[in-house]
Each structure stands twice: as structure tokens, then as C-alpha cells.
Scaffold this motif. Structure first.
Motif, PDB file in Angstrom:
ATOM      1  N   VAL A  11      15.147 -78.158  47.270  1.00 43.22           N
ATOM      2  CA  VAL A  11      14.397 -78.819  47.964  1.00 43.22           C
ATOM      3  C   VAL A  11      13.949 -77.712  48.843  1.00 43.22           C
ATOM      4  O   VAL A  11      12.552 -77.794  49.222  1.00 43.22           O
ATOM      5  N   GLY A  12      14.709 -76.726  49.088  1.00 46.91           N
ATOM      6  CA  GLY A  12      14.068 -75.838  50.242  1.00 46.91           C
ATOM      7  C   GLY A  12      12.893 -74.794  49.681  1.00 46.91           C
ATOM      8  O   GLY A  12      11.738 -74.568  50.174  1.00 46.91           O
ATOM      9  N   ILE A  39      -1.000 -80.382  38.614  1.00 46.59           N
ATOM     10  CA  ILE A  39      -0.753 -79.571  39.835  1.00 46.59           C
ATOM     11  C   ILE A  39       1.097 -79.628  39.870  1.00 46.59           C
ATOM     12  O   ILE A  39       1.569 -78.461  40.060  1.00 46.59           O
ATOM     13  N   ALA A  40       1.701 -80.921  39.585  1.00 46.56           N
ATOM     14  CA  ALA A  40       3.062 -80.858  39.421  1.00 46.56           C
ATOM     15  C   ALA A  40       3.846 -79.861  38.245  1.00 46.56           C
ATOM     16  O   ALA A  40       4.793 -79.239  38.791  1.00 46.56           O
ATOM     17  N   VAL A  41       3.072 -79.921  37.172  1.00 49.57           N
ATOM     18  CA  VAL A  41       3.678 -79.173  36.024  1.00 49.57           C
ATOM     19  C   VAL A  41       3.476 -77.530  36.447  1.00 49.57           C
ATOM     20  O   VAL A  41       4.485 -76.828  36.175  1.00 49.57           O
ATOM     21  N   PHE A  42       2.469 -77.423  36.968  1.00 54.75           N
ATOM     22  CA  PHE A  42       2.156 -75.727  37.502  1.00 54.75           C
ATOM     23  C   PHE A  42       3.139 -75.415  38.404  1.00 54.75           C
ATOM     24  O   PHE A  42       3.629 -74.431  38.151  1.00 54.75           O
ATOM     25  N   ILE A 139      12.357 -79.032  38.109  1.00 58.01           N
ATOM     26  CA  ILE A 139      12.302 -80.446  38.146  1.00 58.01           C
ATOM     27  C   ILE A 139      12.078 -81.011  39.640  1.00 58.01           C
ATOM     28  O   ILE A 139      11.432 -82.033  39.911  1.00 58.01           O
ATOM     29  N   ILE A 140      13.030 -80.692  40.443  1.00 55.57           N
ATOM     30  CA  ILE A 140      12.863 -81.058  41.711  1.00 55.57           C
ATOM     31  C   ILE A 140      11.496 -80.680  42.549  1.00 55.57           C
ATOM     32  O   ILE A 140      10.628 -81.596  42.985  1.00 55.57           O
ATOM     33  N   LEU A 144       8.697 -83.546  43.636  1.00 56.49           N
ATOM     34  CA  LEU A 144       7.940 -83.468  44.944  1.00 56.49           C
ATOM     35  C   LEU A 144       6.602 -82.767  45.146  1.00 56.49           C
ATOM     36  O   LEU A 144       5.679 -83.485  45.660  1.00 56.49           O
ATOM     37  N   SER A 145       6.079 -82.205  44.179  1.00 56.82           N
ATOM     38  CA  SER A 145       4.763 -81.814  44.076  1.00 56.82           C
ATOM     39  C   SER A 145       3.844 -83.000  43.827  1.00 56.82           C
ATOM     40  O   SER A 145       2.973 -83.210  44.215  1.00 56.82           O
TER      41      SER A 145
END
Length: 188
Positions: A11-12, A39-42, A139-140, A144-145
Motif C-alpha cells: 500500500v505504501g 494505466i492500472a496494468v502499467f 496486484i495491490i 489502487l491505480s
């Protein structure tokens, strides 16, 4: 390292990516699941790859990486942020298209994941199980993205003409925070 500690690390590490994804969502005029997923995958992939690279090459390059990682992140984020601000001040927002590009997302993914190299170096010294750790971090960050893009877009509807200006300013602020933190000027 316990699962809870790994969650805190993941998370950090994801917070910079989340903040930048939020800015990317602000910049989208219409929410696109495809763009949010890209964006999330990148971001997730680079956030997982950097600790892997850090772990593999950690002992060999530790002194080189830790001495410049904050400068690289600052320069990339400041450059992209300044470009976003310039674009927001010099274009017609009523006809403007989203400034989404794979090249931009690529550099943002690198900039937000450079600090994960140091984590990879630490993982090497702590004998942390590598595969599950980097997968968990990736994955986190991915989740989050994607959420950051969606949340940013929701707010961007209300900020329409100022979204890119705000996003650029936030990117520059994140870069400055990374730099000042590593220089010991900011304690957090």
C-alpha cells in the motif's frame, strides 16, 4: 516479513501510483475502463518489476540506485507535470481530447515505481519470498491505480477546465516530496 507487513509495504509503494492515477482520471473527459485498465496494468506491472529488479541486482548496484532514485523520480514527474500545466494553459479545453498516451503512462509508471527498487534491495537482504511478494505488490498497485483513475475522473467532471492544471501541479508536488524526503528535508 508477515503478510500484514507486506500489505503495508504494498500500500505504501502504491500511494504514488494511486495519486498519479487520480491525476490521470482528472485529465479524462469521459471515463474509459480500457484506459483505466491500461494505466492500472502499467502501474501494477512496473511496481512489481522494480522490486524484482532491485532484488536481482540489489547488492551489485545498491549505492548507485539509492543515490539517484529520488532525482530520477523528481525529474520525470516534474517534466510530465510541467507539460500538463503548459497544455492546460495553452489549449482550448472545449475541443481538447484526453491527453492519454502510452508513452506518458510508461514514464509515469517508471517514475512512480523507482522507489520500489530500494524495496527489492531490502527484500534481498531480508530473504523475503520474492514471487508472492512482487505479485502482491503488483496486484495491490493495479487495484489502487484503477480506483484512482475512476475517483479522479469523477472529480474531474466538476473541475473540467482545471483538471489538467491541478493534475500537473500534483505530479510536481509528488516529485518534490520524493526528492525532499530523500534529501532529509521532509520527515515523511
Amino acid at each position: 516479513m508477515s503478510l500484514f507487513e507486506l500489505l503495508l509495504v504494498a500500500v505504501g509503494l502504491s500511494m504514488d501510483a494511486f495519486s498519479v492515477a487520480l491525476c490521470q482520471g482528472l485529465d479524462m473527459h469521459v471515463f474509459s475502463r480500457r484506459k483505466a485498465a491500461v494505466i492500472a496494468v502499467f502501474f501494477g506491472t512496473f511496481q512489481a518489476l522494480m522490486p524484482l529488479i532491485g532484488w536481482i541486482f540489489g547488492k551489485r548496484f545498491e549505492r548507485y540506485i539509492t543515490s539517484v532514485d529520488h532525482w530520477i523520480a523528481f525529474i520525470l514527474l516534474a517534466f510530465i507535470g510541467a507539460k500538463m500545466i503548459h497544455d492546460s494553459l495553452s489549449s482550448d479545453h472545449s475541443a481538447q481530447k484526453d491527453s492519454f498516451s502510452l508513452r506518458k503512462v510508461f514514464f509515469l509508471a517508471i517514475a512512480t515505481s523507482i522507489d520500489a527498487l530500494a524495496v527489492g534491495i531490502t527484500f534481498a537482504f531480508l530473504s523475503v519470498p520474492l514471487a508472492p511478494s512482487v505479485a502482491f505488490i503488483g496486484i495491490i498497485t493495479l487495484l489502487l491505480s484503477f480506483s484512482g483513475v475512476a475517483i479522479g475522473n469523477r472529480f474531474g467532471i466538476h473541475l473540467q477546465s482545471k483538471a489538467e492544471l491541478l493534475g500537473g501541479a500534483v505530479l510536481i508536488a509528488i516529485g518534490a516530496k520524493i526528492l525532499l524526503n530523500h534529501l532529509g528535508i521532509l520527515p515523511f
